[in-house]
Design an enzyme around this catalytic site. Structure first.
Site, PDB file in Angstrom:
ATOM      1  N   ASP A 188      -5.987  -7.128   9.160  1.00  0.00           N
ATOM      2  CA  ASP A 188      -4.563  -7.348   9.404  1.00  0.00           C
ATOM      3  C   ASP A 188      -4.170  -6.655  10.707  1.00  0.00           C
ATOM      4  O   ASP A 188      -3.862  -5.465  10.733  1.00  0.00           O
ATOM      5  CB  ASP A 188      -3.720  -6.813   8.245  1.00  0.00           C
ATOM      6  CG  ASP A 188      -2.241  -7.163   8.408  1.00  0.00           C
ATOM      7  OD1 ASP A 188      -1.823  -7.524   9.530  1.00  0.00           O
ATOM      8  OD2 ASP A 188      -1.503  -7.058   7.413  1.00  0.00           O
ATOM      9  N   HIS A 193       1.973  -2.443  12.890  1.00  0.00           N
ATOM     10  CA  HIS A 193       1.325  -1.279  12.290  1.00  0.00           C
ATOM     11  C   HIS A 193       0.584  -0.408  13.298  1.00  0.00           C
ATOM     12  O   HIS A 193      -0.066   0.569  12.914  1.00  0.00           O
ATOM     13  CB  HIS A 193       0.372  -1.743  11.188  1.00  0.00           C
ATOM     14  CG  HIS A 193       1.020  -2.658  10.209  1.00  0.00           C
ATOM     15  ND1 HIS A 193       2.041  -2.251   9.368  1.00  0.00           N
ATOM     16  CD2 HIS A 193       0.843  -3.989   9.956  1.00  0.00           C
ATOM     17  CE1 HIS A 193       2.444  -3.280   8.633  1.00  0.00           C
ATOM     18  NE2 HIS A 193       1.736  -4.342   8.971  1.00  0.00           N
ATOM     19  N   ILE A 208       4.683   1.249  11.076  1.00  0.00           N
ATOM     20  CA  ILE A 208       4.701   1.523   9.639  1.00  0.00           C
ATOM     21  C   ILE A 208       3.343   1.187   9.029  1.00  0.00           C
ATOM     22  O   ILE A 208       2.552   0.449   9.611  1.00  0.00           O
ATOM     23  CB  ILE A 208       5.811   0.723   8.926  1.00  0.00           C
ATOM     24  CG1 ILE A 208       5.561  -0.785   9.052  1.00  0.00           C
ATOM     25  CG2 ILE A 208       7.174   1.102   9.482  1.00  0.00           C
ATOM     26  CD1 ILE A 208       6.569  -1.641   8.282  1.00  0.00           C
ATOM     27  N   GLY A 211       1.972  -2.743   3.965  1.00  0.00           N
ATOM     28  CA  GLY A 211       2.311  -2.748   2.548  1.00  0.00           C
ATOM     29  C   GLY A 211       1.091  -2.922   1.668  1.00  0.00           C
ATOM     30  O   GLY A 211       0.982  -2.325   0.587  1.00  0.00           O
TER      31      GLY A 211
END
Length: 285
Positions: A188, A193, A208, A211
């Site tokens: 990903d 990120h 961040i 998830g």
């Protein structure tokens, strides 16, 4: 409108071959914080090839995460700005344990499109089978901010009644400062990120955590704490992403045991338990 619901739902499913090795499994496990203490026999099941088992949430990155959320945004009828996209929820159903290495066929399609007013929600469903039959089914709920309001159905509510009483177990898991950089190597590569400038454009002070990294860390905590470390007991795993996590923070994971399932709530301990994962259920044998 950038999202044409009728066109997206009518589009032909996309199928492709995926494959993974023990090294991919080990990298994923390290990306969700496995391997500490490095010589702990329980951790070696996640890191040492001679003892390796596969945490079921590896299904979200098997084959380098293809097809994945980014792939879903290139489906017919979908044309959106990546900076407006958030991963809203994830559900996984296991048909049998995931082998340490393998090849399979992944077939994905837009299974639903919902109008939430200020956002649209796409449900990207991926079914994976190998030569022995079905392996798993993944549903990713993708929120696209600013793309709702066309009068479509709102869809079912994912919200569950909150667990009552004190949790049966509470554990904390520290997130490394470089956790997102390590996790993204499993496939990903969303710049949200890793790239501070992109994160700011998306409305965040800094990059961040994925998830799905929190998702994997939480399942590992449940398996290790309440399921005797037996990954084969997991039957399904569902969550709603309720808030962001930043690398360097600490997850507080609260678990309630019920018949055949564990209900879970995850918060950011550093921010007064600000919700991170909600409506989270692990069904097990």
């Amino acid at each position: 409108m950038p999202i044409d619901a009728a066109k997206a739902l009518a589009a032909e499913p996309r199928s492709g071959e995926i494959g993974w090795t023990a090294k991919d499994v080990q990298l994923y496990h390290l990306g969700i914080g496995a391997g500490s203490p490095a010589t702990d026999p329980d951790e070696l099941r996640y890191t040492l090839e001679s003892r390796l088992h596969v945490l079921p949430s590896f299904a979200t990155v098997a084959g380098a995460g293809k097809p994945g959320v980014i792939s879903g945004l290139s489906m017919p009828g979908v044309d959106v700005d990546l900076a407006r996209v958030l991963h809203g929820g994830q559900s996984l159903r296991l048909h049998r344990p995931i082998p340490v290495a393998g090849t399979a066929t992944a077939t994905s399609r837009i299974a639903a499109v919902y109008d939430k007013g200020k956002a649209a929600v796409l449900v990207l469903r991926t079914d994976v089978t190998d030569a022995d039959g079905p392996l798993w089914t993944n549903d990713a709920q993708i929120f696209v901010r600013g793309e709702g309001g066309w009068g479509g159905g709102r869809g079912p509510s994912a919200r569950r009644e909150a667990p009552t009483g004190e949790p049966d177990r509470t554990v904390e898991r520290q997130i490394r400062e470089d956790q997102a950089l390590l996790y993204r190597l499993s496939g990903d590569y969303n710049p949200l990120h890793a790239d501070p400038e992109f994160a700011k454009r998306a409305g965040f002070d800094r990059p961040i955590l994925h998830g799905l990294c929190t998702y994997g860390m939480t399942l590992k905590a449940v398996v290790d704490t309440l399921l005797g470390g037996d990954v084969g007991r997991v039957r399904s795993y569902t969550t709603r992403f309720a808030g962001v996590v930043y690398p360097g923070e600490t997850l507080r994971i609260r678990m309630w045991q019920e018949q055949g399932r564990v209900r879970v709530a995850v918060g950011a301990a550093d921010r007064d338990d600000a919700p991170v994962l909600a409506d989270t259920v692990v069904e097990h044998s």
